[in-house]
Each structure stands twice: as structure tokens, then as C-alpha cells.
Design a protein around this motif. Structure first.
Motif: not given
Length: 420
Positions: A101-103, A124-128, A324-325, A346-351
Motif C-alpha cells: 500500500h501507499e501511505p 508501505m511504499c513511500g511515494i511522498i 511533485g515528488y 505533501d508539497k510543504v514537506e517536499t519544499s
């Protein structure tokens, strides 16, 4: 979860499993049936009450704490009981060796009301960006990076974690506990809501450690595999103007991706205006939206709905993006410096990770001003340090094992359980 940016990455995993002889059933929203079946994967539709994410995403985007308190509760927690029931029914109809599964597919928590020996292996597949809480990181969703001083960093993180769970993000934590109780799954017991992910047997993060905050207290079952997709030959036809990117002057590529691209005044418009008089070529991708929705293009700008990144990125000098990741990892594969402007989903975290890792500049908003964009692009073009940091992560990506190693680990874990 039934959304493009969640389904496509998991199809990469599904195809890798198929190639190794696994049978794969793919549980997601009805609108993705053709996409899944085209990948030669068995499709199973979520029930209507769990097939909601696309509809939620069509409404106004939430930002800041509302993006978590309201956005997470509506998009991910509310559909979870129905999604969990669908998963359990699927397994009752035909048992499985592994559930992957993804998160954001919170319905998987239904499995953890069962003893470990009575449920499939879970991965768990971390795609974020990784959301596990840690003494070394601020709570997920705040868009903050670790401090450089270890003692001050841990003190700040401890205070922030308490404030987040008990005050600022209390609504989403209450919603999570209510959802878990309804599913008969283990409660949070005061943990941060993203720590739901710890329940899975394997925590596979599809990035490299160099692009993720270090956690000295990370669980042993956390492993990094590098991005799911690597640059390959695209089937998108290059535009006729691609030959104009001949290295005569820097190329700045700006995109708002394929999700947050309904209002080009957020990032594309300010970038076009900021660079209209600059000695650069600006290349715009609309992420599939009609070119007629773009603001007027200045003389130094070119645009297309989709662009073949395998052709474009080697010709590009700067990526301007909302974060985008997948796109970020493609940019770092090519050692591109990044200007990032994202404060939703999730973009605040990629930033935050772009700024922390040194690969680019975080504008800390999804609606930057024209002067802010102009100054940031000028800085990353003028300071080779950003490109060098991106290049170092690109080398780590090239050396990372990828989805094949993930399939190796799942296969080995299942074999150890079954004795096969």
C-alpha cells in the motif's frame, strides 16, 4: 488511494511484481480500471463510499494546518473504514501473501486488528516525503527542516510534537482515533497521526537518504530504494520548437504538475512575468491542460501540454515547480537546481527537503510574487552550489537499487514466513 499521483507509482510496483511471477490484484477507484488493466494487472474497484479522493481534490485546496486537520480527515481518514472492509473482503475471497500500500491508503489499518501470524506481510511504499515522527525531525506537515544544532533541534521538535498532537493538529488526531476505533484497529495512544505507517512490516521509502531528513531513531524496517521511476525514453512527441533549446542561453522549465494546475496565476504566471525580460528561455508544461488557459506568453517563452522529460531535462538549467515528488527526483537525476513553491498537500514537506538538502530555494508559498521568483531563479543560476548539491543526489539516485530490490525484499520476507 484513487488519484493519479497515487495509482501510477503503485502500478510501477505492480508491474515489477508481475515480471517476477507474482499474481497482483489492484484495489483502487473505478475511474482507474482501464489504466490498471492496460498494465495487465487484475483490477478491483473500491466501493463508492471509499472512492472519493478525486472528488475531494476537485474542490478548493486547503493549506497550512487546515490541509491536515480538514484535508487529511476528509480525504484519507473518512474513506478508510469502507476501504478497509473492501480489503478484508478481497482477502477473504482469495488469501494473499502480501499487501502493498501507499501511505495514504489508511484502510490497510483494518489488517492490524489481526495477529501478525494471521495476516499477510504488509509493505508501505513511500511515494511522498517520509512522515514518521522522530526526535530528530519536526512533525510532518509543518514544512520545517531540522535545525543544525542537535540539542536545540531535539528540544524544538519535542515541543512542536506536543503542540501539534494536543493543540494545533488535535482535530486530525481525534479523527484518526475515531476512525481506528470504528475499524477495530489499534489506537494511536498519543502518537503522531503519521505513525500509523509504523504498523506495516516493511517501510519502503522511494527516495535516497540524501533527500530525506535523518532519523537516528528510525525503525530497522525502514529502507530506502531510490525513486520508483528513473528517466526512460518517453512516448510523448517532442514539440517542433525543441531544437530552439540549443544551449545559446539558459533554459528555465516551469510546471505546476498534473494536479495543482487549475490556476496558472499561482506559479506559471509569476514565473513568465518575472523572466520576461531575462536572457533565458522559459519552457512551460501545463500538465495536460489546454494551452489557451495559460496567460499570454512573452517572446522568450515556449509551451506544451506535455513534454518528454528525457529530451527536455538534459537541455534545462533550472526547474521551477510546485513540488511533485516524482518530478523533483527526475530533476535531481539531471543535477538541476530547483526553485520550489508549494504549500498544499505533501508539497510543504517536499519544499522543506529542497531547501534543507541544498538543491534549491524554497519560496515557502504556492503563490510567490514576481520579484521573489526573479530573485530565486537568478540565485540558482548564479550559484553553482545548488546544481552541485542536486548532482550529488543524482549520483545517489543512480546508485540506488530501485523497485527490483523492493520486490527482492518482499519475496524474501514472504518466503521466510511460508518456508518457501
Amino acid at each position: 488511494m484513487p488519484a493519479e499521483g497515487h495509482v501510477r507509482p503503485l502500478l510501477v510496483v505492480a508491474r515489477a511484481l508481475l515480471a517476477r511471477g507474482w499474481r497482483v490484484r489492484f484495489l483502487t477507484g473505478a475511474r482507474y480500471e482501464a489504466l490498471v488493466r492496460d498494465a495487465q494487472v487484475d483490477f478491483v474497484a473500491l466501493p463508492a463510499e471509499a472512492d472519493t479522493l478525486d472528488a475531494i481534490g476537485a474542490g478548493p485546496r486547503t493549506r497550512g494546518r487546515d490541509a491536515i486537520n480538514t484535508g487529511v480527515a476528509d480525504a484519507f481518514l473518512a474513506p478508510a473504514p469502507a476501504a478497509g472492509d473492501a480489503l478484508l473482503a478481497l482477502l477473504a475471497a482469495e488469501p494473499a501473501d502480501a499487501v502493498i500500500h501507499e501511505p495514504t491508503f489508511v484502510g490497510v489499518q483494518a489488517l492490524f486488528r489481526l495477529p501478525a501470524d494471521a495476516r499477510p506481510f504488509t509493505a508501505m511504499c513511500g511515494i511522498i516525503p517520509l512522515g514518521l515522527s522522530s526526535r530528530d525531525t519536526p512533525p510532518y506537515g509543518m514544512g520545517l527542516a531540522p535545525l543544525r544544532h542537535p540539542g536545540l533541534n531535539r528540544l524544538r521538535n519535542r515541543v512542536l510534537a506536543t503542540v501539534a498532537t494536543r493543540v494545533v493538529l488535535r482535530p486530525v488526531h481525534r479523527a484518526a482515533d475515531a476512525m481506528l476505533a470504528r475499524m477495530g484497529a489499534p489506537a494511536l495512544h498519543g502518537r503522531f497521526f503519521m505513525d500509523l505507517l509504523r504498523s506495516s512490516d516493511l517501510l519502503a521509502q522511494f527516495t535516497v537518504p540524501e533527500f530525506e531528513f535523518p532519523r537516528s531513531d528510525a525503525p530497522d524496517k525502514l529502507r530506502f530504494y531510490g525513486p520508483l521511476t528513473r528517466m526512460t525514453v518517453s512516448d510523448v512527441e517532442p514539440p517542433t520548437w525543441i531544437d530552439r533549446l540549443d544551449g545559446g542561453r539558459p533554459v528555465v522549465h516551469v510546471t505546476q504538475g498534473t494536479v495543482a494546475n487549475t490556476d496558472f496565476s499561482e506559479l506559471v504566471g509569476p514565473t513568465l512575468e518575472a523572466l520576461a525580460e531575462a536572457d533565458v528561455t522559459v519552457v512551460v508544461s501545463t500538465g495536460g491542460r489546454p494551452l489557451s488557459e495559460l496567460p499570454p506568453l512573452p517572446a522568450n517563452a515556449l509551451a506544451a501540454e506535455f513534454l518528454p522529460y528525457d529530451v527536455l531535462l538534459p537541455l534545462t538549467d533550472v526547474l521551477v515547480t510546485n513540488g511533485g515528488y516524482g518530478g523533483l527526483h527526475h530533476a535531481m537525476e539531471h543535477g538541476l537546481p530547483i526553485v520550489i513553491a508549494g504549500d498544499s498537500e505533501d508539497k510543504v514537506e517536499t519544499s522543506a527537503r529542497v531547501g534543507w538538502s541544498g538543491v534549491g530555494i524554497d519560496l515557502r508559498t504556492s503563490t510567490p510574487t514576481v520579484p521573489a521568483v526573479r530573485e530565486a531563479v537568478g540565485r540558482v543560476l548564479g550559484d553553482r552550489g545548488y546544481a552541485e548539491a542536486s548532482g550529488r543526489i543524482g549520483l545517489a539516485i543512480a546508485a540506488s537499487p530501485g523497485v527490483e530490490a523492493f520486490v527482492d525484499d518482499v519475496t524474501a520476507a514472504v518466503g521466510a514466513r511460508t518456508g518457501s
